[in-house]
Design a protein around this motif. Structure first.
Motif, PDB file in Angstrom:
ATOM      1  N   ALA A  27      12.170 -32.045 -55.381  1.00  0.00           N
ATOM      2  CA  ALA A  27      12.074 -32.946 -54.230  1.00  0.00           C
ATOM      3  C   ALA A  27      11.069 -34.060 -54.488  1.00  0.00           C
ATOM      4  CB  ALA A  27      11.681 -32.143 -52.985  1.00  0.00           C
ATOM      5  N   LEU A  28       9.944 -33.708 -55.115  1.00  0.00           N
ATOM      6  CA  LEU A  28       8.922 -34.713 -55.383  1.00  0.00           C
ATOM      7  C   LEU A  28       9.407 -35.736 -56.393  1.00  0.00           C
ATOM      8  CD1 LEU A  28       5.965 -35.560 -54.863  1.00  0.00           C
ATOM      9  CD2 LEU A  28       5.327 -34.140 -56.814  1.00  0.00           C
ATOM     10  N   SER A  29      10.023 -35.258 -57.483  1.00  0.00           N
ATOM     11  CA  SER A  29      10.414 -36.172 -58.569  1.00  0.00           C
ATOM     12  C   SER A  29      11.677 -36.964 -58.254  1.00  0.00           C
ATOM     13  CB  SER A  29      10.613 -35.387 -59.864  1.00  0.00           C
ATOM     14  OG  SER A  29      11.639 -34.417 -59.703  1.00  0.00           O
ATOM     15  N   ASP A  30      12.606 -36.376 -57.483  1.00  0.00           N
ATOM     16  CA  ASP A  30      13.903 -37.029 -57.258  1.00  0.00           C
ATOM     17  C   ASP A  30      14.022 -37.710 -55.898  1.00  0.00           C
ATOM     18  OD1 ASP A  30      14.538 -36.026 -59.698  1.00  0.00           O
ATOM     19  OD2 ASP A  30      15.808 -34.396 -58.963  1.00  0.00           O
ATOM     20  N   LEU A  31      13.174 -37.334 -54.944  1.00  0.00           N
ATOM     21  CA  LEU A  31      13.301 -37.901 -53.602  1.00  0.00           C
ATOM     22  C   LEU A  31      12.053 -38.662 -53.150  1.00  0.00           C
ATOM     23  CD1 LEU A  31      15.062 -34.898 -51.797  1.00  0.00           C
ATOM     24  CD2 LEU A  31      16.123 -36.979 -52.699  1.00  0.00           C
ATOM     25  N   PRO A  38       8.140 -48.774 -56.434  1.00  0.00           N
ATOM     26  CA  PRO A  38       9.046 -49.930 -56.490  1.00  0.00           C
ATOM     27  C   PRO A  38      10.263 -49.620 -57.357  1.00  0.00           C
ATOM     28  CG  PRO A  38       6.765 -50.593 -56.851  1.00  0.00           C
ATOM     29  CD  PRO A  38       6.785 -49.097 -56.881  1.00  0.00           C
ATOM     30  N   ALA A  39      11.363 -50.284 -57.061  1.00  0.00           N
ATOM     31  CA  ALA A  39      12.595 -50.058 -57.802  1.00  0.00           C
ATOM     32  C   ALA A  39      12.385 -50.330 -59.291  1.00  0.00           C
ATOM     33  CB  ALA A  39      13.714 -50.942 -57.250  1.00  0.00           C
ATOM     34  N   GLY A  40      12.896 -49.463 -60.117  1.00  0.00           N
ATOM     35  CA  GLY A  40      12.796 -49.632 -61.557  1.00  0.00           C
ATOM     36  C   GLY A  40      11.501 -49.116 -62.157  1.00  0.00           C
ATOM     37  N   THR A  41      10.587 -48.653 -61.329  1.00  0.00           N
ATOM     38  CA  THR A  41       9.308 -48.145 -61.823  1.00  0.00           C
ATOM     39  C   THR A  41       9.450 -46.682 -62.240  1.00  0.00           C
ATOM     40  OG1 THR A  41       8.097 -49.609 -60.347  1.00  0.00           O
ATOM     41  CG2 THR A  41       6.883 -47.739 -61.281  1.00  0.00           C
ATOM     42  N   THR A  42       8.898 -46.351 -63.385  1.00  0.00           N
ATOM     43  CA  THR A  42       8.902 -44.967 -63.852  1.00  0.00           C
ATOM     44  C   THR A  42       7.456 -44.512 -64.067  1.00  0.00           C
ATOM     45  OG1 THR A  42       9.097 -45.675 -66.164  1.00  0.00           O
ATOM     46  CG2 THR A  42      11.138 -45.171 -64.989  1.00  0.00           C
ATOM     47  N   LEU A  43       7.228 -43.257 -63.823  1.00  0.00           N
ATOM     48  CA  LEU A  43       5.890 -42.713 -64.005  1.00  0.00           C
ATOM     49  C   LEU A  43       5.593 -42.500 -65.480  1.00  0.00           C
ATOM     50  CD1 LEU A  43       5.661 -39.990 -61.207  1.00  0.00           C
ATOM     51  CD2 LEU A  43       4.595 -42.247 -61.227  1.00  0.00           C
ATOM     52  N   SER A  44       4.343 -42.679 -65.846  1.00  0.00           N
ATOM     53  CA  SER A  44       3.917 -42.363 -67.203  1.00  0.00           C
ATOM     54  C   SER A  44       3.923 -40.853 -67.386  1.00  0.00           C
ATOM     55  CB  SER A  44       2.505 -42.902 -67.447  1.00  0.00           C
ATOM     56  OG  SER A  44       1.569 -42.185 -66.645  1.00  0.00           O
ATOM     57  N   PRO A  45       3.951 -40.367 -68.630  1.00  0.00           N
ATOM     58  CA  PRO A  45       3.895 -38.915 -68.851  1.00  0.00           C
ATOM     59  C   PRO A  45       2.678 -38.272 -68.209  1.00  0.00           C
ATOM     60  CG  PRO A  45       4.563 -40.011 -70.863  1.00  0.00           C
ATOM     61  CD  PRO A  45       4.180 -41.099 -69.886  1.00  0.00           C
ATOM     62  N   ALA A  46       1.534 -38.962 -68.243  1.00  0.00           N
ATOM     63  CA  ALA A  46       0.329 -38.394 -67.636  1.00  0.00           C
ATOM     64  C   ALA A  46       0.486 -38.262 -66.127  1.00  0.00           C
ATOM     65  CB  ALA A  46      -0.886 -39.261 -67.969  1.00  0.00           C
ATOM     66  N   THR A  51       1.576 -34.868 -61.231  1.00  0.00           N
ATOM     67  CA  THR A  51       2.341 -34.442 -60.062  1.00  0.00           C
ATOM     68  C   THR A  51       2.872 -33.023 -60.243  1.00  0.00           C
ATOM     69  OG1 THR A  51       4.363 -35.460 -60.953  1.00  0.00           O
ATOM     70  CG2 THR A  51       2.989 -36.802 -59.505  1.00  0.00           C
ATOM     71  N   GLN A  52       3.340 -32.715 -61.443  1.00  0.00           N
ATOM     72  CA  GLN A  52       3.839 -31.369 -61.699  1.00  0.00           C
ATOM     73  C   GLN A  52       2.715 -30.350 -61.558  1.00  0.00           C
ATOM     74  OE1 GLN A  52       6.065 -30.841 -65.350  1.00  0.00           O
ATOM     75  NE2 GLN A  52       5.431 -28.723 -65.526  1.00  0.00           N
ATOM     76  N   GLY A  53       1.538 -30.688 -62.079  1.00  0.00           N
ATOM     77  CA  GLY A  53       0.416 -29.773 -61.982  1.00  0.00           C
ATOM     78  C   GLY A  53       0.006 -29.506 -60.551  1.00  0.00           C
ATOM     79  N   VAL A 171      -5.977 -36.577 -71.406  1.00  0.00           N
ATOM     80  CA  VAL A 171      -6.229 -35.224 -71.907  1.00  0.00           C
ATOM     81  C   VAL A 171      -6.608 -34.293 -70.755  1.00  0.00           C
ATOM     82  CG1 VAL A 171      -7.798 -33.826 -73.296  1.00  0.00           C
ATOM     83  CG2 VAL A 171      -6.819 -35.909 -74.261  1.00  0.00           C
ATOM     84  N   ALA A 172      -7.452 -34.789 -69.856  1.00  0.00           N
ATOM     85  CA  ALA A 172      -7.856 -33.974 -68.709  1.00  0.00           C
ATOM     86  C   ALA A 172      -6.649 -33.594 -67.858  1.00  0.00           C
ATOM     87  CB  ALA A 172      -8.881 -34.730 -67.866  1.00  0.00           C
ATOM     88  N   VAL A 173      -5.730 -34.545 -67.657  1.00  0.00           N
ATOM     89  CA  VAL A 173      -4.521 -34.258 -66.896  1.00  0.00           C
ATOM     90  C   VAL A 173      -3.663 -33.232 -67.620  1.00  0.00           C
ATOM     91  CG1 VAL A 173      -2.334 -35.239 -66.103  1.00  0.00           C
ATOM     92  CG2 VAL A 173      -4.469 -36.463 -65.685  1.00  0.00           C
ATOM     93  N   ALA A 174      -3.555 -33.372 -68.954  1.00  0.00           N
ATOM     94  CA  ALA A 174      -2.760 -32.430 -69.738  1.00  0.00           C
ATOM     95  C   ALA A 174      -3.333 -31.022 -69.635  1.00  0.00           C
ATOM     96  CB  ALA A 174      -2.710 -32.872 -71.199  1.00  0.00           C
ATOM     97  N   VAL A 175      -4.638 -30.910 -69.727  1.00  0.00           N
ATOM     98  CA  VAL A 175      -5.287 -29.602 -69.630  1.00  0.00           C
ATOM     99  C   VAL A 175      -5.077 -29.006 -68.237  1.00  0.00           C
ATOM    100  CG1 VAL A 175      -7.515 -28.412 -69.627  1.00  0.00           C
ATOM    101  CG2 VAL A 175      -6.987 -30.081 -71.417  1.00  0.00           C
ATOM    102  N   ALA A 176      -5.255 -29.827 -67.204  1.00  0.00           N
ATOM    103  CA  ALA A 176      -5.090 -29.339 -65.838  1.00  0.00           C
ATOM    104  C   ALA A 176      -3.656 -28.904 -65.573  1.00  0.00           C
ATOM    105  CB  ALA A 176      -5.511 -30.421 -64.839  1.00  0.00           C
ATOM    106  N   SER A 177      -2.688 -29.676 -66.086  1.00  0.00           N
ATOM    107  CA  SER A 177      -1.290 -29.339 -65.871  1.00  0.00           C
ATOM    108  C   SER A 177      -0.925 -28.035 -66.567  1.00  0.00           C
ATOM    109  CB  SER A 177      -0.392 -30.478 -66.382  1.00  0.00           C
ATOM    110  OG  SER A 177       0.969 -30.154 -66.232  1.00  0.00           O
TER     111      SER A 177
END
Length: 291
Positions: A27-31, A38-46, A51-53, A171-177
């Protein structure tokens, strides 16, 4: 080790929590995010990892908080502090899982000769796995797929000239996730699975669920192997922290090595895996003797 009864989360609790976590993530990622960005904007991997974490950590915390009469730290396998050796053992298993998964993909993609090389290279030829192997390594954590040795910046989805602050934040985000994922899968869900399953079965089921939640596909085997190794580490140590170490080392090896391995690395990885298993066996043995 507890098997069944009202002392902790049940298998049904675990299944319900997994479904809620997956649905919330979808729901978070698709809705939600597409409606806010904004249209056409994609989130960075971090940002995606962040958000997943948040979702997985919230799911684990909410489920654990409702696991009466167990307190949340028990449901998440946080009460016991493992030895340094157990944490190191978990990390060794995580690194071994990555190398063995890449080796298996290389063999399946090009035969044994593609891994050990021909007579001219003495069996130590480097092998570049397929793009699917890179995707598998990337899916194990907040990273983007890359062939060869991507370096930390590329692994984290940052430009090559990213500054130290950006790298540290990623890196901090990766560790937390990774920690949030382990709290859910090797903390709460593994504890719930142990209410009806033996140690090996519980590690396998939660490991395969971990791979499936990450999308499955070409990287399913590698992610499943990581999940099973992390589950074994958590069960042997009775703590989630060796599993966190396995996850982080697995991601770290992927960042440093990329999708390229050498045939000789497989034998080294096997030896490292034996060492990690021995450290965790010592931990489990010490717990049994203490009881």
């Amino acid at each position: 080790m507890r098997r069944g009864g009202p002392l902790g989360p049940t298998a049904t609790d675990g299944l319900n929590t997994l479904c809620v976590a997956v649905l919330a993530q979808l729901a978070l990622s698709d809705l939600v995010l597409p409606a806010l960005l904004p249209a056409g904007t994609t989130l960075s991997p971090a940002a995606t990892a962040a958000t997943q974490g948040v979702v997985l950590a919230a799911a684990a915390a909410a489920a654990a908080a409702s696991s009466n009469p167990w307190v949340p730290i028990d449901a998440l396998r946080l009460r016991r502090r493992p030895s340094v050796g157990a944490v190191i053992g978990g990390g060794l298993l995580g690194g071994t899982a990555w190398v063995l998964a890449r080796a298996a993909e290389a063999v399946l993609g090009g035969g044994v000769a593609s891994l050990v090389g021909g007579r001219g290279d003495g069996g130590a030829a480097a092998v570049t796995a397929s793009a699917a192997a890179a995707a598998s390594a990337a899916a194990a954590g907040p990273a983007t797929a890359a062939t060869g040795a991507p370096g930390l910046a590329a692994f984290l989805g940052l430009p090559p000239d990213a500054g130290g602050g950006a790298l540290a934040a990623a890196v901090a985000v990766a560790v937390a996730s990774a920690t949030a994922e382990e709290l859910l899968f090797r903390g709460y869900l593994l504890t719930a699975a142990r209410s009806v399953l033996g140690a090996a079965d519980a590690a396998a089921v939660t490991g395969l669920a971990f791979a499936a939640v990450h999308g499955g596909g070409a990287g399913f085997g590698g992610l499943g192997l990581l999940g099973i190794a992390a589950g074994g580490a958590a069960i042997a140590s009775r703590s989630v922290w060796p599993a966190v170490a396995a996850h982080l080392v697995n991601n770290g090896v992927a960042a440093v090595v990329g999708a390229t391995i050498a045939g000789a690395a497989v034998a080294a990885a096997a030896a490292v895996g034996v060492a990690g298993s021995w450290l965790l066996w010592r931990e489990a043995r010490g717990e049994e003797m203490a009881e």
